[in-house]
Design a protein around this motif. Structure first.
Motif, PDB file in Angstrom:
ATOM      1  N   GLU A  37       0.862  -1.188   0.000  1.00 17.15           N
ATOM      2  CA  GLU A  37       0.000   0.000   0.000  1.00 17.15           C
ATOM      3  C   GLU A  37       0.895   1.234   0.000  1.00 17.15           C
ATOM      4  OE1 GLU A  37      -3.317   2.045  -0.485  1.00 17.15           O
ATOM      5  OE2 GLU A  37      -3.339  -0.133  -0.216  1.00 17.15           O
ATOM      6  N   PRO A  38       0.865   2.029  -1.074  1.00 14.77           N
ATOM      7  CA  PRO A  38       1.703   3.232  -1.113  1.00 14.77           C
ATOM      8  C   PRO A  38       1.356   4.192   0.023  1.00 14.77           C
ATOM      9  CG  PRO A  38       0.824   2.719  -3.286  1.00 14.77           C
ATOM     10  CD  PRO A  38       0.102   1.836  -2.318  1.00 14.77           C
ATOM     11  N   ALA A  39       2.366   4.903   0.532  1.00 11.67           N
ATOM     12  CA  ALA A  39       2.167   5.869   1.620  1.00 11.67           C
ATOM     13  C   ALA A  39       2.978   7.114   1.317  1.00 11.67           C
ATOM     14  CB  ALA A  39       2.603   5.256   2.950  1.00 11.67           C
ATOM     15  N   ALA A  40       2.348   8.283   1.425  1.00  6.62           N
ATOM     16  CA  ALA A  40       3.033   9.542   1.109  1.00  6.62           C
ATOM     17  C   ALA A  40       3.678  10.129   2.363  1.00  6.62           C
ATOM     18  CB  ALA A  40       2.052  10.541   0.515  1.00  6.62           C
ATOM     19  N   LEU A  41       4.908  10.597   2.218  1.00  4.29           N
ATOM     20  CA  LEU A  41       5.606  11.280   3.299  1.00  4.29           C
ATOM     21  C   LEU A  41       5.199  12.751   3.309  1.00  4.29           C
ATOM     22  CD1 LEU A  41       7.880  11.301   5.495  1.00  4.29           C
ATOM     23  CD2 LEU A  41       9.457  11.929   3.638  1.00  4.29           C
ATOM     24  N   GLU A  42       4.678  13.214   4.423  1.00  7.08           N
ATOM     25  CA  GLU A  42       4.286  14.619   4.519  1.00  7.08           C
ATOM     26  C   GLU A  42       5.516  15.501   4.324  1.00  7.08           C
ATOM     27  OE1 GLU A  42       1.849  17.585   7.577  1.00  7.08           O
ATOM     28  OE2 GLU A  42       2.254  15.493   8.118  1.00  7.08           O
ATOM     29  N   ARG A  43       5.370  16.519   3.500  1.00  9.03           N
ATOM     30  CA  ARG A  43       6.461  17.432   3.142  1.00  9.03           C
ATOM     31  C   ARG A  43       7.658  16.665   2.572  1.00  9.03           C
ATOM     32  NH1 ARG A  43       4.542  19.485   7.913  1.00  9.03           N
ATOM     33  NH2 ARG A  43       6.229  18.521   9.122  1.00  9.03           N
ATOM     34  N   GLY A  44       7.347  15.638   1.794  1.00  7.54           N
ATOM     35  CA  GLY A  44       8.402  14.824   1.189  1.00  7.54           C
ATOM     36  C   GLY A  44       8.894  15.364  -0.141  1.00  7.54           C
ATOM     37  N   TRP A  45       8.402  16.516  -0.570  1.00 10.61           N
ATOM     38  CA  TRP A  45       8.823  17.097  -1.846  1.00 10.61           C
ATOM     39  C   TRP A  45       8.732  18.614  -1.788  1.00 10.61           C
ATOM     40  CZ3 TRP A  45       4.088  14.901  -0.937  1.00 10.61           C
ATOM     41  CH2 TRP A  45       2.949  15.681  -1.195  1.00 10.61           C
ATOM     42  N   THR A  46       9.371  19.246  -2.736  1.00 13.46           N
ATOM     43  CA  THR A  46       9.268  20.699  -2.904  1.00 13.46           C
ATOM     44  C   THR A  46       9.049  21.007  -4.377  1.00 13.46           C
ATOM     45  OG1 THR A  46      11.660  20.997  -3.212  1.00 13.46           O
ATOM     46  CG2 THR A  46      10.806  21.136  -0.948  1.00 13.46           C
ATOM     47  N   ILE A  47       8.382  22.130  -4.640  1.00 11.59           N
ATOM     48  CA  ILE A  47       8.175  22.604  -6.007  1.00 11.59           C
ATOM     49  C   ILE A  47       8.564  24.072  -6.051  1.00 11.59           C
ATOM     50  CG2 ILE A  47       6.521  23.000  -7.876  1.00 11.59           C
ATOM     51  CD1 ILE A  47       4.818  20.739  -6.681  1.00 11.59           C
ATOM     52  N   ALA A  48       9.528  24.400  -6.901  1.00 12.46           N
ATOM     53  CA  ALA A  48       9.981  25.781  -7.035  1.00 12.46           C
ATOM     54  C   ALA A  48      10.321  26.058  -8.488  1.00 12.46           C
ATOM     55  CB  ALA A  48      11.199  26.030  -6.142  1.00 12.46           C
ATOM     56  N   ASP A  49       9.715  27.101  -9.046  1.00 10.43           N
ATOM     57  CA  ASP A  49       9.952  27.482 -10.450  1.00 10.43           C
ATOM     58  C   ASP A  49       9.728  26.317 -11.398  1.00 10.43           C
ATOM     59  OD1 ASP A  49      10.657  30.092  -9.661  1.00 10.43           O
ATOM     60  OD2 ASP A  49      12.727  29.459  -9.280  1.00 10.43           O
ATOM     61  N   GLY A  50       8.714  25.522 -11.120  1.00 12.93           N
ATOM     62  CA  GLY A  50       8.367  24.405 -11.979  1.00 12.93           C
ATOM     63  C   GLY A  50       9.186  23.150 -11.753  1.00 12.93           C
ATOM     64  N   VAL A  51      10.174  23.192 -10.879  1.00 12.08           N
ATOM     65  CA  VAL A  51      11.036  22.035 -10.634  1.00 12.08           C
ATOM     66  C   VAL A  51      10.527  21.260  -9.422  1.00 12.08           C
ATOM     67  CG1 VAL A  51      13.370  21.254 -10.088  1.00 12.08           C
ATOM     68  CG2 VAL A  51      13.021  23.186 -11.645  1.00 12.08           C
ATOM     69  N   LEU A  52      10.245  19.987  -9.627  1.00 16.34           N
ATOM     70  CA  LEU A  52       9.774  19.103  -8.555  1.00 16.34           C
ATOM     71  C   LEU A  52      10.962  18.326  -7.997  1.00 16.34           C
ATOM     72  CD1 LEU A  52       7.649  17.532  -6.887  1.00 16.34           C
ATOM     73  CD2 LEU A  52       7.336  16.042  -8.883  1.00 16.34           C
ATOM     74  N   SER A  53      11.206  18.479  -6.689  1.00 14.04           N
ATOM     75  CA  SER A  53      12.327  17.795  -6.049  1.00 14.04           C
ATOM     76  C   SER A  53      11.813  16.818  -4.996  1.00 14.04           C
ATOM     77  CB  SER A  53      13.272  18.807  -5.396  1.00 14.04           C
ATOM     78  OG  SER A  53      14.268  18.129  -4.644  1.00 14.04           O
ATOM     79  N   LEU A  54      12.328  15.596  -5.042  1.00 21.85           N
ATOM     80  CA  LEU A  54      12.034  14.583  -4.028  1.00 21.85           C
ATOM     81  C   LEU A  54      13.172  14.476  -3.021  1.00 21.85           C
ATOM     82  CD1 LEU A  54       9.408  12.736  -4.108  1.00 21.85           C
ATOM     83  CD2 LEU A  54       9.943  13.871  -6.270  1.00 21.85           C
ATOM     84  N   ARG A  55      13.998  15.499  -2.938  1.00 22.83           N
ATOM     85  CA  ARG A  55      15.147  15.472  -2.034  1.00 22.83           C
ATOM     86  C   ARG A  55      14.758  15.218  -0.582  1.00 22.83           C
ATOM     87  NH1 ARG A  55      19.132  19.095   0.316  1.00 22.83           N
ATOM     88  NH2 ARG A  55      21.257  18.487  -0.301  1.00 22.83           N
ATOM     89  N   PRO A  56      13.680  15.849  -0.065  1.00 19.80           N
ATOM     90  CA  PRO A  56      13.294  15.553   1.328  1.00 19.80           C
ATOM     91  C   PRO A  56      12.979  14.074   1.552  1.00 19.80           C
ATOM     92  CG  PRO A  56      12.226  17.555   0.572  1.00 19.80           C
ATOM     93  CD  PRO A  56      12.860  16.942  -0.631  1.00 19.80           C
ATOM     94  N   LEU A  57      12.304  13.447   0.593  1.00 14.40           N
ATOM     95  CA  LEU A  57      11.999  12.018   0.717  1.00 14.40           C
ATOM     96  C   LEU A  57      13.282  11.200   0.720  1.00 14.40           C
ATOM     97  CD1 LEU A  57      10.144   9.471   0.557  1.00 14.40           C
ATOM     98  CD2 LEU A  57      10.328   9.691  -1.931  1.00 14.40           C
TER      99      LEU A  57
END
Length: 754
Positions: free
Chosen positions: A629-649
């Motif tokens: 069962e997939p589970a999302a990490l709260e604040r697991g990503w950032t979006i800035a100037d159209g760039v999606l980063s999964l660095r927090p995850l």
């Protein structure tokens, strides 16, 4: 459909009907003959370049027209019936007239699995087709793979070398029979013959050995799927380290022994196309069949030969031991196209198969098995080939004839004709001379049977692909189409989307408009153009293309990116180049990528799930297999100037040292939630609510289902491909659509690039 008003019995009339669609080679002419006879009509029916031409005369012509589309043969696909009144000539008898030529606008139907009636004859001791491995009728058997050209008559197929015996000729000419004008009809007296007996085949399989057989679209390799040593022997001989094998079983009930099968899966398995269907495995075959995966490819017998083999095998083993399960995979040396020629098969398979079974009916065009899976609640193609090709995709508008040549991997080509797009069978990867020859043969065959002369060629933007080199050397005007734009356009073409749409493309690699390695893209598409709105945060790709084959390198890139590069050496101590990796990653000129596929590779490498891949997509498939069962990490990503980063995850996964299952579930859930957030923001900014979803990552059922559900909850209209794969197998359609729009909008074709 144009139909006249009903006429009374007192009004004798003659009508000419033009029937277009897949109406040749399916028993349509004998069906028309029977229908006209029942309505006491005179006239004729004939195949021609446009489809089927009918003239009927009598008092019940209106009843005939009304019934015609309602009772058509099962394999027929009627696109249009045009009807016009003509002058009566007092015809009384109805006949099947000789086919006529001309410029082809009709099409041939795909190959079809053995029908129930032929199957009954196959095991009927009183039938002349008893145990005959080539029994067929107008409702089943080979079509596309034996057709040399249209109209579809015996003289235009590889059956032309087999003159009919008296009994077959009688069936062929009997209007009341199932084989009336069945062009592939034959029997043991006059038809193709196997080189070996069925009992010989069964004996070899039962003894744990490997058999190669000549199937409908090419040679196949078989072995006992429950015999671990046999499967490992096949892997070693075929040089196929870990890529999963498909398994054939005699019936759906037998297949439930090895896989979980619900009603939609049962319906897929029993389609006349007989595709391979990816199902959740019950782990009751050899572990080497699909190592490390939770799904197994299952298919049912599609040709009489397969049914006969299972019949002979079942006679050798008690039912109490469980049903036979047989590995069924394409018979070709690693990296080469499917074999079809008998002499080549004997030479190339001598070191792979213990028994090579040939026959003397030629395969005109090779076609591998199709593969489907249920994703987001509906069937989706993983590979589209035998059983579905050459069915066209109807376009939203007619356009000039275009040839689109796809990309390098999972290659297909597309030819457009009016408002139809004909996407070829899966061609494989264009990495060898033999594969490129198959690619060129397919283009020649497809343009020939469709009678199309392209005015332009569309190709990938990458300058070094074999398909691009073919396009540039061909002499026609060319149009380069960016890889991910083609992914998006493929879905738009299939769904008839002509208004602007957003496209979320999650892919492995595509040559970007800036020359970079793209792969996780958010695009705005309108007509023949597109705009890149955003992309996944770039990661360095140490070793370039080598990083796509060795996930540990992408894992090292992530460690370096989050400031933990000093851990690379001990985490990947078994890799000789691990100590030098920080230095490579510090280089300013290191290659970077926005690829979603490389993101999956990085996580697989970090978790130790897969550090070096033996086949494309292995790391991602093994991660998907872990997810419950997939589970999302709260604040697991950032979006800035159209760039999606999964660095927090990624930082979270490394810091918490999670087990593989928990980490895989967080990756799938967080990436899906992040993509929905990214897409919703773009939709609000642009006012566009149609979202097309494409790229190889959308073969991942968890990811696709989560993104589709999230987009719908946000009020958007997400569209996944349904008639083509989301991977590179669908690219050629997108290229053709973009090129066709470009030509139409510019209303011209000039020399060179268009």
């Amino acid at each position: 459909m144009n139909t006249p008003g009903r006429t009374s019995a007192a009004n004798h009339a003659r009508l000419r009907l033009r029937v277009r669609g897949a109406v040749q080679g399916v028993g349509f002419r004998p069906y028309v003959h029977g229908l006209a006879t029942r309505h006491r009509l005179g006239g004729f029916v004939a195949n021609d370049a446009d489809g089927v031409l009918i003239e009927v005369e009598g008092d019940e012509v209106a009843d005939f027209v009304a019934a015609l589309p309602q009772q058509a043969p099962p394999l027929a696909r009627i696109d249009d019936i045009a009807v016009e009144p003509i002058v009566a000539d007092c015809s009384t008898g109805f006949r099947i007239a000789q086919s006529t030529g001309g410029r082809v606008t009709t099409r041939i139907v795909p190959d079809a699995a053995t029908c129930d009636a032929c199957l009954a004859e196959l095991f009927d001791r009183n039938s002349r087709f008893h145990l005959y491995p080539f029994v067929n009728c107008t409702h089943c058997g080979p079509r596309f793979t034996i057709a040399e050209r249209l109209p579809y008559d015996r003289a235009s197929t590889s059956m032309k070398r087999f003159p009919m015996c008296e009994a077959c000729r009688s069936d062929y000419e009997d209007p009341a029979g199932r084989r009336f004008h069945a062009e592939a009809i034959s029997c043991p007296r006059c038809g193709p013959q196997l080189s070996h007996g069925i009992d010989d085949i069964a004996a070899v399989l039962a003894n744990g050995r490997i058999v190669a057989i000549k199937g409908l679209g090419g040679y196949q390799l078989l072995c006992d799927a429950r015999d671990e040593q046999a499967v490992q022997r096949l892997r070693a001989r075929k040089q196929r380290d870990g890529k999963p094998f498909a398994v054939m079983l005699a019936t759906v009930d037998a297949a439930t022994e090895i896989a979980e099968i619900d009603a939609p899966a049962r319906a897929l398995l029993e389609q006349v196309a007989r595709p391979i269907v990816l199902l959740r495995s019950r782990q009751r075959v050899a572990s080497s069949v699909a190592p490390g995966l939770s799904k197994i490819g299952v298919l049912l017998p599609l040709a009489p030969l397969h049914h006969l083999i299972f019949h002979a095998l079942e006679a050798r083993r008690p039912a109490a031991d469980g049903p036979w399960a047989v590995v069924c995979t394409s018979a070709n040396p690693s990296g080469e196209p499917l074999l079809t020629d008998n002499d080549e098969a004997r030479a190339d398979l001598a070191d792979i198969a213990d028994l090579i079974v040939t026959h003397d009916r030629d395969i005109v065009i090779r076609a591998d098995d199709s593969v489907l899976a249920v994703v987001a609640g509906v069937p989706r193609f993983v590979r589209r080939a035998r059983g579905y090709v050459p069915e066209p995709i109807r376009l939203a508008r007619a356009m000039p004839p275009v040839l689109a040549v796809g990309a390098q991997l999972k290659a297909t080509v597309t030819v457009t004709r009016g408002d139809e797009a004909f996407v070829s069978q899966h061609l494989g990867d264009l990495d060898t001379g033999a594969a490129i020859r198959f690619f060129e043969e397919t283009i020649a065959h497809l343009t020939s049977i469709l009678d199309v002369e392209p005015v332009a060629i569309a190709h990938d933007l990458h300058p070094d692909m074999a398909s691009t080199r073919f396009a540039l050397a061909h002499g026609l005007p060319t149009l380069p189409v960016q890889h991910h734009h083609a992914h998006a356009a493929s879905v738009m073409a299939e769904h008839g989307v002509t208004s602007p749409a957003l496209a979320l493309v999650l892919d492995g690699y595509g040559y970007g408009s800036d020359g970079g390695a793209w792969g996780g893209e958010l695009l705005s598409c309108d007509g023949a153009g597109f705009q890149r709105l955003g992309h996944l945060a770039p990661l360095k790709m140490p070793g370039g293309d080598r990083a796509a084959r060795e996930p540990w390198r992408m894992a090292a890139s992530v460690l370096h990116d989050i400031g933990r590069g000093d851990e690379i050496g001990w985490r990947f101590a078994t890799q000789p180049q691990a100590r030098n990796m920080p230095m490579l990653l510090d280089r300013a000129d290191a290659a970077v990528t926005s690829s979603a596929g490389r993101l999956f590779d990085a996580v697989a490498g970090l978790l130790g799930v897969n550090t070096v891949q033996s086949y494309e997509g292995e790391a991602a498939m093994k991660l998907e297999a872990l997810v419950r069962e997939p589970a999302a990490l709260e604040r697991g990503w950032t979006i800035a100037d159209g760039v999606l980063s999964l660095r927090p995850l990624l930082a979270h996964l490394i810091a918490r040292d999670l087990d593989a299952v928990a980490a895989a579930e967080l990756l799938h859930g967080t990436l899906a939630a992040a993509c929905v957030d990214w897409t919703v923001r773009a939709s609000r900014a642009t006012g566009i609510g149609t979202i097309v979803l494409s790229g190889g990552c959308f073969l991942n059922a968890h990811l696709a289902e989560q993104i589709v559900r999230g987009c719908r909850s946000a009020g958007l209209d997400p569209l996944l491909p349904r008639r083509l794969p989301p991977n590179d197998g669908g690219l050629s359609l997108g290229q053709a659509w973009v090129a066709g729009l470009h030509l139409t909008q510019n209303n011209m074709v000039s020399g060179g690039t268009v």
